[in-house]
Design an enzyme around this catalytic site. Structure first.
Site, short mmCIF file in Angstrom:
data_model
loop_
_atom_site.label_atom_id
_atom_site.label_comp_id
_atom_site.label_asym_id
_atom_site.label_seq_id
_atom_site.Cartn_x
_atom_site.Cartn_y
_atom_site.Cartn_z
N GLU A 256 2.92 -5.21 10.33
CA GLU A 256 1.73 -4.56 10.88
C GLU A 256 1.19 -5.42 12.02
O GLU A 256 0.05 -5.25 12.43
CB GLU A 256 0.68 -4.31 9.79
N CYS B 283 0.35 -3.81 4.20
CA CYS B 283 1.21 -4.77 3.49
C CYS B 283 2.29 -4.10 2.66
O CYS B 283 3.11 -4.78 2.04
CB CYS B 283 0.37 -5.64 2.57
N HIS C 4 1.29 -8.53 -4.91
CA HIS C 4 0.91 -8.78 -3.52
C HIS C 4 -0.27 -9.75 -3.58
O HIS C 4 -1.25 -9.49 -4.29
CB HIS C 4 0.50 -7.46 -2.84
#
Ligand code: HMG
Length: 388
Positions: free
Chosen positions: A80, A112, A234
């Site tokens: 990104e 993400c 994450h």
């Protein structure tokens, strides 16, 4: 049936970092807020001579043999922090790494989450074409801005993964459950080089997604927390994963809770010292788990929770292969971290404001950057990459 999964993994992050106690002192915060409340001890600082392409090249180059480069027929570049609104980072990478020209090259974006999507596409492709290999890249630079509340959660780096048949590290199981919802928790308008974020809201959405997807995963697969030897998350900052883990720990026996907590600690060793790297954060955490766990063994199941703001989440599992540590580069992270140089907060602030941006041609000083692939400047509005 042929097993398909992650054969090799490699990581790169630049050679300088700041200490979170120093950042806390400079920002008038209690150091324990950053160290414990956020769960970060250091943060990677990305010099102007590194971008998502050079970081990806530095990560992937270390793990690819000449025969891998020939066998790769697809490069999936998740980011990104792309450097061009048109051209994919994967095309640059193909040239820099000397990868088979008869390969597909494409860039993928959904905050993400995109690295996980890339991995799933790679698995499905190799299932249909088991003699071929796919290079998956998750490369990002997390930027919120100086003196913002997100600053403590910045960082950057790249994870490269090679997906193949009969992989060394792990089988990627066909058990994904996922969820997407249009939410404004974090975004970056096309004109901005720092993220916009509703911090506390984003953390709540992350937890809501994890609980909803985990519930659905259990319903759809009939599996539960006792089927997992470890859960990897994450990790935008490592306390975030701890919060999610705590949401499901009561479902486990006391022994299982202790085991999962121990593995979680192994899974955040490296993320604590690098910071957020968006698409790569879950995969750095997996790397950290595999490298630092003293108890995981062949056949163990690792649950993987991927989250990308905006928002999309996915939970799936990996089954570890007999010699899974052999798929990592021995001592890579230890060496990378040992060779990093600590810089002052004033130095970091200067570097933060000095990134290559805008249309003006510029030559960068690459002397200080010891990485193999570096960005040397902008010429005719084209990024100039060199190999040291
Ligand atoms: P903040 O407002 O500065 O911090 O922002 P806080 O006041 O919420 O404090 C943080 C924690 O420290 C709290 O713990 C405090 O109690 C604790 P919690 O209640 O959360 O458990 N604390 C202390 N602990 C020990 N000793 C002390 C002390 N003082 C306070 N003395 C925030 C924090 C994370 C919101 C901010 O840094 C931020 O906005 N970061 C960026 C957004 C983010 O990372 N969101 C995560 C979920 S979204 C996601 O993961 C996607 C993402 O990666 C992007 C993408 O997908 O592309 C971000």
């Amino acid at each position: 049936m042929t097993v398909i999964g992650i054969d090799k993994m490699s990581f790169f992050s630049p050679q300088q970092y700041i200490d979170m106690v120093e950042l806390a002192n400079a920002r008038g915060e209690e150091p324990d807020k950053y160290l414990i409340g956020i769960g970060q001890t250091q943060q990677a600082v990305i010099p102007p001579t590194q971008d998502v392409v050079t970081m990806a090249a530095n990560a992937a180059d270390e793990m690819l043999t000449a025969s891998d480069r020939k066998a790769i027929t697809m490069i999936l570049f998740a980011t990104e922090s792309g450097i061009d609104n048109s051209k994919s980072g994967a095309v640059y990478l193909q040239r820099l790494l000397g990868i088979n020209p008869y390969a597909r090259t494409i860039e993928l974006k959904q905050a993400c989450y995109a690295g996980t999507f890339a991995l799933m596409q790679a698995r499905d492709y190799v299932t249909l074409h088991p003699t071929e290999k796919v290079l998956v890249i998750a490369s990002d630079i997390a930027r919120y801005g100086l003196k913002t509340s997100g600053e403590v959660t910045q960082g950057g780096g790249a994870v490269a993964m090679l997906v193949s048949a009969n992989p060394a590290i792990a089988q990627i199981n066909q058990d994904s459950q996922y969820l997407s919802r249009d939410v404004m928790d974090f975004w970056r308008p096309i004109y901005a080089d720092t993220a916009r974020v509703d911090g506390k809201y984003s953390a709540n959405i992350y937890q809501d997604f994890f609980k909803a997807i985990w519930t659905r995963y259990k319903q759809k697969t009939g599996l539960d927390i006792n089927n997992f030897q470890a859960l990897a998350f994450h990790l935008p900052f490592t306390k975030m994963g701890l919060k999610a883990l705590r949401d499901v720990l009561p479902e486990a026996s006391e022994t299982q809770q202790t085991n999962l907590m121990r593995e979680f600690e192994a899974s955040r060793v490296y993320n604590k010292r690098i910071g957020n790297l968006y698409t790569g954060s879950l995969y750095l955490s997996l790397y950290s788990l595999l490298d630092n766990s003293k108890t995981l063994k062949a056949g163990d199941h690792v649950g993987m929770f991927s989250y990308g703001s905006g928002a999309e989440g996915e939970f799936y599992s990996l089954t570890l292969r007999p010699h899974f540590k052999a798929g990592l580069i021995n001592g890579q992270l230890e060496e990378l971290l040992a060779n990093r140089k600590q810089i002052t907060i004033a130095e970091y602030e200067t570097i933060f404001d000095n990134q290559l941006s805008g249309p003006l041609d510029r030559q960068l000083d690459t002397q200080q950057d010891t990485a193999k692939f570096v960005l040397s400047g902008l010429k005719n509005e084209q990024r100039q990459y060199i190999c040291h």
